[in-house]
Write a protein that holds these residues in place. Structure first.
Motif, short mmCIF file in Angstrom:
data_model
loop_
_atom_site.label_atom_id
_atom_site.label_comp_id
_atom_site.label_asym_id
_atom_site.label_seq_id
_atom_site.Cartn_x
_atom_site.Cartn_y
_atom_site.Cartn_z
N UNK A 74 0.82 -1.14 0.15
CA UNK A 74 0.03 0.03 0.07
C UNK A 74 0.84 1.23 0.04
N UNK A 75 0.65 2.29 -0.89
CA UNK A 75 1.46 3.40 -0.99
C UNK A 75 0.42 4.52 -1.28
N UNK B 126 6.66 3.67 -5.98
CA UNK B 126 6.15 3.28 -4.73
C UNK B 126 7.16 2.40 -3.95
N UNK B 127 8.15 1.52 -4.77
CA UNK B 127 8.86 0.61 -4.14
C UNK B 127 9.98 1.53 -3.40
N UNK B 128 10.22 2.48 -3.40
CA UNK B 128 10.90 3.53 -2.76
C UNK B 128 10.87 3.42 -1.39
N UNK C 170 -7.37 0.03 5.75
CA UNK C 170 -6.74 -0.15 4.47
C UNK C 170 -5.62 -1.06 4.35
N UNK C 171 -4.71 -1.02 5.28
CA UNK C 171 -3.29 -1.73 5.29
C UNK C 171 -3.69 -3.22 5.61
N UNK C 172 -4.71 -3.60 6.64
CA UNK C 172 -5.04 -5.05 6.77
C UNK C 172 -5.49 -5.43 5.28
N UNK D 165 -1.39 -0.73 -3.79
CA UNK D 165 -2.62 0.00 -3.68
C UNK D 165 -2.52 1.15 -3.13
N UNK D 166 -3.27 2.22 -3.87
CA UNK D 166 -3.13 3.72 -3.46
C UNK D 166 -3.90 3.88 -2.22
#
Length: 192
Positions: free
Chosen positions: A22-23, A33-35, A122-124, A140-141
């Motif tokens: 999630x980013x 987002x992988x940053x 949202x994280x779960x 996931x935004x």
């Protein structure tokens, strides 16, 4: 305090190594987002503690991440016992790196423990979806929420500052494609 924070989550599942799940929406849209996965590694954080790290040199400006590293449990994927730790195929414990991205300078150095609760749902949900994945997929935004003023009557967590994560930009070249010069004719350019 009237700052916005975007939730993020980094972890792994049985098939895919650690990556951003999630980013923030602005990072998902630019596909960087992988940053977050590169900038938030580390060991488990002590209880009531979070890590603060400044990210310097991204193409949308500097920002701050506040994150904690906890063990992933079966409850995180909605499969039974809260205490049973998830493990990878080699028997190593799986960690969740859950955090917040703040684009502005930090107005405060104290936060209530429940700051992570706002993003927990949202994280779960994101982790449950990711747990089933066998191939890489985009992050996931997440959408921002406002950080509330610290309530001194609620538990506060300690922030551990760590060295900034500095992004080194690649030098710009005159040509954006690969160039090969033919040995006999140095003026001829072959692109690949």
């Amino acid at each position: 305090m009237n700052q916005s924070a975007w939730p993020f989550l980094v972890s792994r599942n049985l098939y895919l190594d650690y990556r951003t799940i999630v980013a923030p929406d602005f990072m998902s849209q630019t596909k960087i987002s992988n940053l977050l996965a590169r900038a938030t590694d580390g060991d488990l954080t002590p209880q009531n503690t979070a890590i603060l790290r400044k990210i310097i040199g991204s193409h949308f400006g500097d920002f701050i991440v506040i994150f904690r590293i906890v063990k992933a449990t079966k409850s995180d994927i909605k499969q039974g016992d809260i205490e049973e730790i998830l493990k990878d195929p080699f028997g190593r414990e799986i960690y969740l790196i859950e955090g917040l991205v703040i684009k502005d300078n930090l107005n405060n150095d104290q936060f209530n423990l429940d700051i992570f609760d706002k993003s927990n749902q949202i994280l779960k949900e994101g982790y449950c979806q990711f747990w089933q994945q066998i191939e890489p997929c985009p992050a996931i935004p997440s959408q921002p929420f406002k950080i509330q003023k610290v309530d001194v009557n609620k538990p506060i967590f300690t922030l551990q500052n760590t060295d900034p994560f500095i992004i080194k930009n690649k030098p710009q070249h005159e040509y954006s494609f690969l160039q090969k010069y033919e040995l006999n004719n140095p003026k001829k350019i072959i692109t690949s």
